[in-house]
Design a protein around this motif. Structure first.
Motif, PDB file in Angstrom:
ATOM      1  N   ASP A  48       0.840  -1.218   0.045  1.00  0.00           N
ATOM      2  CA  ASP A  48       0.139   0.055  -0.155  1.00  0.00           C
ATOM      3  C   ASP A  48       0.826   1.207   0.093  1.00  0.00           C
ATOM      4  O   ASP A  48       0.259   2.247  -0.474  1.00  0.00           O
ATOM      5  N   GLY A  49       1.968   1.070   0.684  1.00  0.00           N
ATOM      6  CA  GLY A  49       2.711   2.219   0.627  1.00  0.00           C
ATOM      7  C   GLY A  49       2.477   3.331   1.767  1.00  0.00           C
ATOM      8  O   GLY A  49       1.476   2.970   2.653  1.00  0.00           O
ATOM      9  N   ILE A  50       3.365   4.047   2.276  1.00  0.00           N
ATOM     10  CA  ILE A  50       3.110   5.258   3.525  1.00  0.00           C
ATOM     11  C   ILE A  50       1.992   6.126   2.832  1.00  0.00           C
ATOM     12  O   ILE A  50       2.412   6.919   1.849  1.00  0.00           O
ATOM     13  N   ARG A  51       1.107   6.306   3.478  1.00  0.00           N
ATOM     14  CA  ARG A  51       0.113   7.451   3.125  1.00  0.00           C
ATOM     15  C   ARG A  51       0.693   8.917   3.883  1.00  0.00           C
ATOM     16  O   ARG A  51       0.350   8.670   4.860  1.00  0.00           O
ATOM     17  N   VAL A  52       0.759   9.700   2.959  1.00  0.00           N
ATOM     18  CA  VAL A  52       1.278  11.099   3.439  1.00  0.00           C
ATOM     19  C   VAL A  52       0.062  12.079   2.905  1.00  0.00           C
ATOM     20  O   VAL A  52      -0.136  12.326   1.893  1.00  0.00           O
ATOM     21  N   VAL A  53      -0.692  12.724   3.924  1.00  0.00           N
ATOM     22  CA  VAL A  53      -1.628  13.548   3.504  1.00  0.00           C
ATOM     23  C   VAL A  53      -1.383  14.968   3.958  1.00  0.00           C
ATOM     24  O   VAL A  53      -0.816  15.284   4.870  1.00  0.00           O
ATOM     25  N   LEU A  54      -1.526  15.791   2.699  1.00  0.00           N
ATOM     26  CA  LEU A  54      -1.204  17.186   3.108  1.00  0.00           C
ATOM     27  C   LEU A  54      -2.512  17.988   3.479  1.00  0.00           C
ATOM     28  O   LEU A  54      -3.494  17.994   2.516  1.00  0.00           O
ATOM     29  N   ALA A  55      -2.589  18.470   4.566  1.00  0.00           N
ATOM     30  CA  ALA A  55      -3.755  19.233   5.068  1.00  0.00           C
ATOM     31  C   ALA A  55      -3.494  20.662   5.542  1.00  0.00           C
ATOM     32  O   ALA A  55      -2.416  20.962   5.792  1.00  0.00           O
ATOM     33  N   GLY A  56      -4.648  21.308   5.532  1.00  0.00           N
ATOM     34  CA  GLY A  56      -4.530  22.620   6.026  1.00  0.00           C
ATOM     35  C   GLY A  56      -5.757  23.572   5.470  1.00  0.00           C
ATOM     36  O   GLY A  56      -6.347  23.065   4.621  1.00  0.00           O
ATOM     37  N   PRO A  57      -5.873  24.731   5.846  1.00  0.00           N
ATOM     38  CA  PRO A  57      -6.791  25.594   5.399  1.00  0.00           C
ATOM     39  C   PRO A  57      -6.673  25.899   3.988  1.00  0.00           C
ATOM     40  O   PRO A  57      -5.530  25.862   3.246  1.00  0.00           O
ATOM     41  N   PRO A  58      -7.728  26.587   3.132  1.00  0.00           N
ATOM     42  CA  PRO A  58      -7.702  26.757   1.647  1.00  0.00           C
ATOM     43  C   PRO A  58      -6.579  27.904   1.646  1.00  0.00           C
ATOM     44  O   PRO A  58      -5.901  28.756   2.356  1.00  0.00           O
ATOM     45  N   ASN A  59      -5.803  27.844   0.256  1.00  0.00           N
ATOM     46  CA  ASN A  59      -4.689  28.623  -0.132  1.00  0.00           C
ATOM     47  C   ASN A  59      -3.516  28.608   1.027  1.00  0.00           C
ATOM     48  O   ASN A  59      -2.599  29.373   1.103  1.00  0.00           O
ATOM     49  N   ALA A  60      -3.471  27.381   1.419  1.00  0.00           N
ATOM     50  CA  ALA A  60      -2.113  27.205   2.299  1.00  0.00           C
ATOM     51  C   ALA A  60      -0.918  26.841   1.545  1.00  0.00           C
ATOM     52  O   ALA A  60       0.193  26.436   2.244  1.00  0.00           O
ATOM     53  N   GLY A  61      -0.960  26.403   0.490  1.00  0.00           N
ATOM     54  CA  GLY A  61       0.191  25.959  -0.335  1.00  0.00           C
ATOM     55  C   GLY A  61       0.294  24.367  -0.291  1.00  0.00           C
ATOM     56  O   GLY A  61       1.162  23.926  -1.019  1.00  0.00           O
ATOM     57  N   LYS A  62      -0.796  23.595  -0.080  1.00  0.00           N
ATOM     58  CA  LYS A  62      -0.919  22.219  -0.267  1.00  0.00           C
ATOM     59  C   LYS A  62      -0.613  21.889  -1.785  1.00  0.00           C
ATOM     60  O   LYS A  62       0.149  20.895  -1.865  1.00  0.00           O
ATOM     61  N   SER A  63      -1.449  22.115  -2.816  1.00  0.00           N
ATOM     62  CA  SER A  63      -1.104  21.662  -4.148  1.00  0.00           C
ATOM     63  C   SER A  63       0.100  22.068  -4.735  1.00  0.00           C
ATOM     64  O   SER A  63       0.758  21.182  -5.152  1.00  0.00           O
ATOM     65  N   THR A  64       0.565  23.377  -4.364  1.00  0.00           N
ATOM     66  CA  THR A  64       2.005  23.636  -4.767  1.00  0.00           C
ATOM     67  C   THR A  64       3.114  22.796  -4.301  1.00  0.00           C
ATOM     68  O   THR A  64       3.816  22.279  -4.933  1.00  0.00           O
TER      69      THR A  64
END
Length: 422
Positions: free
Chosen positions: A211-227
């Motif tokens: 399955d691999g190690i699941r790393v979730v990027l979380a935070g409020p909107p426009n926090a730079g998660k997608s970047t």
């Protein structure tokens, strides 16, 4: 028994194609195509012809008389040119020979198992090796395919047999009025075996590695998660926009870092409330992903993330500091600090995932190990007849692990994982 054949090398076109043949008609198949049977286990150059005498190809042929072969029966190989037409023509010529047919998925390996050339645990390791996509998956699988796990399981089964024999001996030499005695070594050996099973059951299962190690990027909107998500993946998997709430759904991508499998997950921005129904669905899914995560990279205000989350400051390229003591300060735009993050992730993952040579059992094996451990209990039963039954149940579980007793549906499921030609 039918003689089977299949292309065992990669799909054509290729420089070389390897066609495997296994079964009692393997030698006859070579004689039909090459006009002769070459010396055993030595490569020989031959011109191949079909039943009409038409030349098919010039190829290397090999003859492996059983039972000391990969499948435990007569085998042959044809190393021909790897063009589609050549492979197809040789396949048609083989299919025209009475008693030969195309192999089904996993049939070569299933014959190897049936003929005692490998046990079920080794076959499972081989299946995992064929499906390995990262270096760590390969290293763990090759250990199992070479019999590392099988030797461990076999050792435990042998020790159970010795303990059982000691009980049977005590019972055989006891009188009706006597309490049978066991060797002083019996109880320590019993407890040590139970402790070793506990160690293996406490380790991460093989599925964690798949399955691999699941790393979730979380935070409020426009926090730079997608970047940051795109920077880690070195791709434009997620849409990046200065407009808050651009990411509305969960985006996940697998990637290997230092040979270790990861799944990175970009999520919708989290905030207290929204009037947008679609955004709310995205937020609910993001919250669910946070609960499933092995590691959460928190890009919001320091202290607002879930317990255990890594505090990440993502705008090191801008002036000012948002967090007092982030675990990592980096820039998703310039890549500054990104290497430190990925190295930290790899180190952490190494402590979570199975290690090569450590004996990572798959789900089926773990379930049977748990049955064996439960049967043994904390100690042998005072009544030696019942203690003997405890040990019998334990041996039965190991027999099922190794395939000494296996149902057809278990075998069908396992060998169905293999490609045709293996």
């Amino acid at each position: 028994m039918d003689t089977i054949f299949a292309l065992s090398s990669g799909a054509p076109p290729a420089a070389i194609g390897v066609i495997r043949i296994s079964g009692p008609g393997s030698g006859n198949a070579l004689q039909c195509l090459a006009g002769r049977l070459p010396p055993a286990r030595r490569t020989s150059l031959a011109k191949l012809h079909d039943a009409s005498g038409d030349l098919l190809d010039e190829a290397l042929i090999l003859w492996f008389p059983g039972p000391a072969t990969a499948t435990g029966e007569d085998c042959a190989e044809i190393h021909c040119h790897g063009g589609r037409a050549v492979i197809a023509a040789i396949g048609r010529a083989l299919a025209a020979i009475p008693g030969l047919r195309a192999a089904e998925a996993g049939e070569f390996t299933r014959r190897a198992f049936a003929n005692g050339r490998l046990d079920l645990a080794e076959a499972e390791g081989l299946a995992d090796l064929l499906s390995a996509e990262t270096e760590l998956q390969r290293a763990v699988a090759v250990s199992a395919a070479e019999g590392g796990l099988s030797r461990q399981f076999g050792d435990w089964r042998e020790r159970l047999l010795i303990l059982s024999a000691q009980i049977e001996s005590a019972l055989d030499f006891s009188d009706e009025d006597d309490v049978p005695d066991l060797p002083d070594s019996f109880l320590p050996a019993y407890r040590l075996l139970a402790q070793e099973l506990d160690v293996v059951l406490d380790r991460p299962g093989l599925e964690r590695l798949k399955d691999g190690i699941r790393v979730v990027l979380a935070g409020p909107p426009n926090a730079g998660k997608s970047t940051l998500f795109n920077a880690i993946l070195q791709s434009e998997a997620a849409i990046v926009s200065p407009m808050a709430g651009t990411t509305r759904d969960v985006i996940e991508r697998p990637v290997a870092i230092a040979g270790i499998p990861f799944v990175f997950v970009d999520t919708a921005g989290l905030r207290d409330h929204t009037a947008d129904a679609i955004e709310q669905i995205g937020m609910d899914r993001a919250a669910g992903e946070v609960l499933r995560a092995d590691i959460v990279l928190w890009l919001g205000q320091q202290g607002d993330g879930p317990e255990g989350a890594w505090e990440i400051e993502t705008r090191a390229d801008e002036s000012g500091s948002v967090k007092d003591a982030p675990r990592h300060r980096l820039s998703g735009k310039t890549g500054e600090g990104l290497e430190g993050l990925t190295e930290d992730l790899a180190r952490t993952a190494s402590s979570i995932l199975p290690k090569p040579g450590a004996g990572a059992a798959n789900q089926r094996q773990r379930e049977l190990l748990a049955i064996a451990r439960s049967a043994l209990g904390d100690a042998p039963h005072p009544d030696l007849l019942l203690a003997a039954e405890q040990l019998r149940q334990g041996r039965s579980a190991f027999d099922r692990i190794l395939g000494n007793t296996a149902t057809e549906d278990v075998l069908d499921t396992l060998f169905g994982r293999f490609c045709i030609g293996k």
